[in-house]
Design a protein around this motif. Structure first.
Motif, PDB file in Angstrom:
ATOM      1  N   UNK A 168       0.829  -1.195   0.000  1.00  0.00           N
ATOM      2  CA  UNK A 168       0.000   0.000   0.000  1.00  0.00           C
ATOM      3  C   UNK A 168       0.869   1.253   0.000  1.00  0.00           C
ATOM      4  N   UNK A 169       2.100   1.127   0.487  1.00  0.00           N
ATOM      5  CA  UNK A 169       3.060   2.220   0.471  1.00  0.00           C
ATOM      6  C   UNK A 169       4.388   1.692  -0.066  1.00  0.00           C
ATOM      7  N   UNK A 170       5.281   2.622  -0.416  1.00  0.00           N
ATOM      8  CA  UNK A 170       6.554   2.226  -1.023  1.00  0.00           C
ATOM      9  C   UNK A 170       7.746   2.374  -0.091  1.00  0.00           C
ATOM     10  N   UNK A 171       7.592   3.214   0.953  1.00  0.00           N
ATOM     11  CA  UNK A 171       8.744   3.493   1.815  1.00  0.00           C
ATOM     12  C   UNK A 171       8.246   3.990   3.163  1.00  0.00           C
ATOM     13  N   UNK A 172       8.987   3.661   4.223  1.00  0.00           N
ATOM     14  CA  UNK A 172       8.654   4.135   5.562  1.00  0.00           C
ATOM     15  C   UNK A 172       9.584   5.290   5.928  1.00  0.00           C
ATOM     16  N   UNK A 173       8.991   6.462   6.093  1.00  0.00           N
ATOM     17  CA  UNK A 173       9.777   7.653   6.387  1.00  0.00           C
ATOM     18  C   UNK A 173       8.797   8.780   6.692  1.00  0.00           C
ATOM     19  N   UNK A 174       9.176   9.701   7.559  1.00  0.00           N
ATOM     20  CA  UNK A 174       8.316  10.848   7.815  1.00  0.00           C
ATOM     21  C   UNK A 174       8.493  11.893   6.715  1.00  0.00           C
ATOM     22  N   UNK A 175       7.524  12.756   6.559  1.00  0.00           N
ATOM     23  CA  UNK A 175       7.625  13.808   5.543  1.00  0.00           C
ATOM     24  C   UNK A 175       8.782  14.752   5.854  1.00  0.00           C
ATOM     25  N   UNK A 176       9.045  14.987   7.149  1.00  0.00           N
ATOM     26  CA  UNK A 176      10.167  15.861   7.534  1.00  0.00           C
ATOM     27  C   UNK A 176      11.495  15.297   7.030  1.00  0.00           C
ATOM     28  N   UNK A 177      11.670  14.003   7.222  1.00  0.00           N
ATOM     29  CA  UNK A 177      12.913  13.369   6.783  1.00  0.00           C
ATOM     30  C   UNK A 177      13.051  13.431   5.272  1.00  0.00           C
ATOM     31  N   UNK A 178      11.969  13.159   4.566  1.00  0.00           N
ATOM     32  CA  UNK A 178      12.025  13.144   3.103  1.00  0.00           C
ATOM     33  C   UNK A 178      12.338  14.532   2.551  1.00  0.00           C
ATOM     34  N   UNK A 179      11.659  15.556   3.062  1.00  0.00           N
ATOM     35  CA  UNK A 179      11.871  16.914   2.553  1.00  0.00           C
ATOM     36  C   UNK A 179      13.251  17.448   2.918  1.00  0.00           C
ATOM     37  N   UNK A 180      13.738  17.104   4.108  1.00  0.00           N
ATOM     38  CA  UNK A 180      15.072  17.545   4.508  1.00  0.00           C
ATOM     39  C   UNK A 180      16.134  16.943   3.584  1.00  0.00           C
ATOM     40  N   UNK A 181      15.914  15.703   3.181  1.00  0.00           N
ATOM     41  CA  UNK A 181      16.843  15.063   2.250  1.00  0.00           C
ATOM     42  C   UNK A 181      16.768  15.708   0.865  1.00  0.00           C
ATOM     43  N   UNK A 182      15.549  16.003   0.403  1.00  0.00           N
ATOM     44  CA  UNK A 182      15.388  16.607  -0.916  1.00  0.00           C
ATOM     45  C   UNK A 182      15.962  18.024  -0.955  1.00  0.00           C
ATOM     46  N   UNK A 183      15.924  18.710   0.195  1.00  0.00           N
ATOM     47  CA  UNK A 183      16.421  20.094   0.252  1.00  0.00           C
ATOM     48  C   UNK A 183      17.914  20.180  -0.012  1.00  0.00           C
ATOM     49  N   UNK A 184      18.639  19.073   0.153  1.00  0.00           N
ATOM     50  CA  UNK A 184      20.084  19.089  -0.039  1.00  0.00           C
ATOM     51  C   UNK A 184      20.468  19.237  -1.513  1.00  0.00           C
ATOM     52  N   UNK A 185      19.589  18.763  -2.417  1.00  0.00           N
ATOM     53  CA  UNK A 185      19.930  18.858  -3.834  1.00  0.00           C
ATOM     54  C   UNK A 185      18.856  19.524  -4.690  1.00  0.00           C
ATOM     55  N   UNK A 186      17.810  20.026  -4.050  1.00  0.00           N
ATOM     56  CA  UNK A 186      16.710  20.631  -4.801  1.00  0.00           C
ATOM     57  C   UNK A 186      16.271  21.955  -4.178  1.00  0.00           C
ATOM     58  N   UNK A 187      15.533  22.737  -4.966  1.00  0.00           N
ATOM     59  CA  UNK A 187      14.914  23.955  -4.459  1.00  0.00           C
ATOM     60  C   UNK A 187      13.469  23.613  -4.086  1.00  0.00           C
TER      61      UNK A 187
END
Length: 340
Positions: free
Chosen positions: A280-299
């Protein structure tokens, strides 16, 4: 008891005065807005990279001594100058929020946010939806899901993050994401349909009260609250529920073909850990963790379409809050309870 009586009288006078003032203000607002069209809202855009940067800098100021902080800032300035000389085009991530009630009221803002981002977003970008909803009305969540489908149809990657719950209509929205990320103990699933209503026909008959239901069309009314329900009406009502459920299953299966749809479309719910096993889902992670990771290489850009409320609506909200505070204070005095 005398204290309580006096306090009750004082409370009644206070509430009456507040209501009287608010009625006058509401009348003034109604006259002022008469003849005006609905006030348009405004799209608010904030850069989340700046937010994360601010958090880091505040912590650095607290933990590092003066010399360490000076050296760090000097290094950061050099890095920023170098990046300005050789600018690197970073992918963009558009972040949206949907906090769903039973009517999916947030769809009104979501539709404008999606319309705005689709004017600029490309397949190289990404849309991240932070979704919270336990479901609600079929047609309301059907429209909300259709809005998200616009992103998929435009070829823009869509990631849905669930921190607490995305069930029933909430999961109907979530399944549109090319990637679904869930917190370990978020609630997911409930791929089912439910309808319930009371029937007081026997109570009316007991008191010799007749209630007539007139229809044009055999199934214009199947089950009613006041009329006498028939077995034929119940069967038709159940048939309609089954049809809606099948449409729900087909919709989810279209966007999540990897699911064993008959196994998960039982109306059951699963926590994130179990939902991962069910795909039903693809990965276990909080939205905070995901966005913090994306912020390192994205705007990262957070979009929020804010409806401008009329003066009358703002007065109504203020009135409701004031009455709630007065009543809570009164109840607290009577029961000696504390409210945080």
């Amino acid at each position: 008891m005398e204290f309580f009586s006096e306090y009750a009288v004082f409370l009644a006078k206070t509430v009456t005065l507040v209501i009287a003032i608010l009625v006058v203000l509401a009348s003034f607002a109604a006259l002022r807005n008469k003849g005006r069209g609905k006030t348009a809202g405004q799209l608010q855009v904030s850069k989340l990279n700046d937010f994360y940067k601010g958090l880091r800098e505040r912590l650095e100021q607290t933990l590092l001594d003066k010399d360490q902080l000076k050296a760090l800032r000097k290094s950061q300035v050099k890095t920023e100058k170098k990046q300005k000389k050789n600018p690197e085009a970073k992918p963009r991530v558009f972040v949206l929020d949907f906090d769903g009630d039973i009517k999916a009221s947030a769809t009104e803002s979501l539709r404008h946010e999606i319309t705005a981002l689709l004017t600029l977003a490309t397949p190289k970008d990404e849309v991240v939806l932070r979704l919270e909803s336990g479901g609600g009305m079929v047609h309301s969540y059907g429209l909300a899901s259709s809005q998200l489908a616009r992103i998929r149809e435009a070829g823009v990657p869509l990631t849905v993050c669930i921190d607490k719950v995305a069930a029933s209509g909430g999961y109907m929205m979530a399944c549109i994401g090319e990637k679904i990320i869930s917190a370990p103990f978020a609630i997911l699933g409930s791929i089912g349909v439910v309808a319930q209503l009371p029937n007081v026909n026997r109570l009316l008959k007991k008191h010799d009260i007749d209630f007539e239901v007139l229809t044009a069309g055999e199934y214009k009314r199947t089950l009613t609250v006041f009329g006498e329900n028939t077995e034929k009406g119940r069967e038709k009502f159940q048939e309609d529920l089954d049809i809606t459920h099948q449409l729900f299953k087909n919709f989810v299966a279209r966007y999540r073909p990897q699911l064993a749809i008959d196994e998960v479309a039982t109306g059951e719910i699963w926590l994130g850990v179990a939902a991962l096993d069910k795909q039903l889902v693809d990965e276990l992670k909080t939205s905070d963790q995901y966005l913090a990771e994306r912020a390192k290489q994205s705007e990262l850009y957070h979009l929020h379409y804010a409806e401008r409320k009329s003066l009358q609506e703002r007065i109504g909200i203020a009135a409701s809050s004031s009455v709630d505070r007065v009543l809570m204070n009164w109840w607290g005095r009577l029961t000696q309870n504390r409210f945080w």
